[in-house]
Write an enzyme that holds these catalytic residues in place. Structure first.
Site, PDB file in Angstrom:
ATOM      1  N   VAL A 198      11.495  47.539  38.220  1.00  0.00           N
ATOM      2  CA  VAL A 198      10.145  47.425  38.306  1.00  0.00           C
ATOM      3  C   VAL A 198       9.321  48.876  37.959  1.00  0.00           C
ATOM      4  O   VAL A 198       9.351  49.521  39.245  1.00  0.00           O
ATOM      5  CB  VAL A 198       9.824  46.411  39.504  1.00  0.00           C
ATOM      6  CG1 VAL A 198       8.429  46.471  39.516  1.00  0.00           C
ATOM      7  CG2 VAL A 198      10.935  45.493  39.350  1.00  0.00           C
ATOM      8  N   ASP A 254      14.726  31.932  45.392  1.00  0.00           N
ATOM      9  CA  ASP A 254      15.426  33.212  45.744  1.00  0.00           C
ATOM     10  C   ASP A 254      14.900  33.783  47.230  1.00  0.00           C
ATOM     11  O   ASP A 254      14.056  34.700  46.719  1.00  0.00           O
ATOM     12  CB  ASP A 254      15.911  34.237  44.228  1.00  0.00           C
ATOM     13  CG  ASP A 254      16.871  35.351  45.185  1.00  0.00           C
ATOM     14  OD1 ASP A 254      17.568  34.943  45.754  1.00  0.00           O
ATOM     15  OD2 ASP A 254      17.048  36.093  44.032  1.00  0.00           O
ATOM     16  N   GLY A 279      16.973  43.915  35.927  1.00  0.00           N
ATOM     17  CA  GLY A 279      15.828  44.994  35.447  1.00  0.00           C
ATOM     18  C   GLY A 279      15.313  45.920  36.278  1.00  0.00           C
ATOM     19  O   GLY A 279      15.740  46.115  37.446  1.00  0.00           O
TER      20      GLY A 279
END
Length: 259
Positions: free
Chosen positions: A38, A151, A36
């Site tokens: 930000v 991550d 997505g």
């Protein structure tokens, strides 16, 4: 280029002038990834700037997919909120916009380590060590409350330049938590699915084994190697060759690390 069914943002490519969740007015785009966008935004209720993460969805997304996205976003917010440490991104709110969840976070004024490496190629060993010490403190705080980031990579390490310099670990989107307390199973991924950035996976993760706190420490080590040497230590030309190198190859001898 957008996929045919991907929802397109209002207000132009940078999303400016959109109002998310009834109160967050978008002023620009901070970043974009596979999951997505930000946005930089202003909270019109409290009058402060924030970062708003909006997941990418598709017009034909089913209710099951949307529910999983919603659970993932809530899990990310819970994971970050559980860790009380200045080196972990602060989450202000989890809201809904047009039926999709968004996460509202503190706005960190500064580049990511990845941005710095793209511009400079590498950084000096002492500078990398200072960054690494800050991230290690943040990871220790996360591990102490049962959160594994999964991550750690240059793109998820932010270097705040406003006022006192600060290193911030962000993007807990695939974090694993002990006792998530959200009514969902702890593992939101398909069994055997690799999650996280391939270049920084620990050997046990590359072998498909469960993550552990040491896996985050390995990823930080690979991140610092890339920061000093200018390239991830086990990056190869394909997914298979990279995974194989992570598992069986020795660490390439660093040439810039100094004494």
């Amino acid at each position: 280029m957008r996929s045919p069914g991907e929802q397109q943002p209002e207000g132009g490519a940078d999303g400016a002038s959109r109002i998310l969740a009834g109160r967050y007015r978008v002023t620009g785009r901070l970043g974009r990834g596979g999951m997505g966008v930000v946005w930089r935004a202003v909270d019109e209720v409290l009058g402060r700037e924030v970062a708003v993460k909006e997941l990418r969805t598709y017009n034909d997304a089913g209710s099951g997919e949307l529910e999983e996205l919603r659970t993932r976003m809530q899990r990310e917010a819970r994971a970050a909120a559980r860790v009380r440490h200045s080196g972990v991104i602060a989450v202000h709110d989890v809201a809904q916009h047009e039926g999709r969840p968004v996460i509202v976070m503190e706005l960190v004024e500064g580049p990511s380590l990845d941005d710095v490496l793209r511009e400079r190629g590498s950084i000096e060993p002492r500078e990398a060590a200072a960054v690494g010490a800050e991230v290690m403190d943040a990871l220790a705080a996360a591990h102490a409350v049962g959160v594994m980031h999964r991550d750690v990579k240059p793109g998820n390490v932010l270097l705040e330049k406003r006022g006192q310099e600060r290193v911030v670990l962000t993007d807990f989107g695939i974090a694993a938590m002990e006792d998530p307390d959200d009514g969902a199973s702890t593992n939101l991924t398909v069994s055997g699915e690799l999650v996280g950035s391939l270049d920084y996976l620990a050997p046990e993760r590359a072998r498909g084994e469960p993550p552990c706190p040491a896996s985050d420490v390995w990823a930080l080590g690979a991140t610092l190697y890339a920061a000093v040497e200018g390239a991830a230590p086990f990056r190869r030309t394909s997914t298979w060759s990279t995974l194989n190198a992570i598992v069986v190859d020795p660490l390439p001898e660093p040439s810039r690390a100094g004494p």
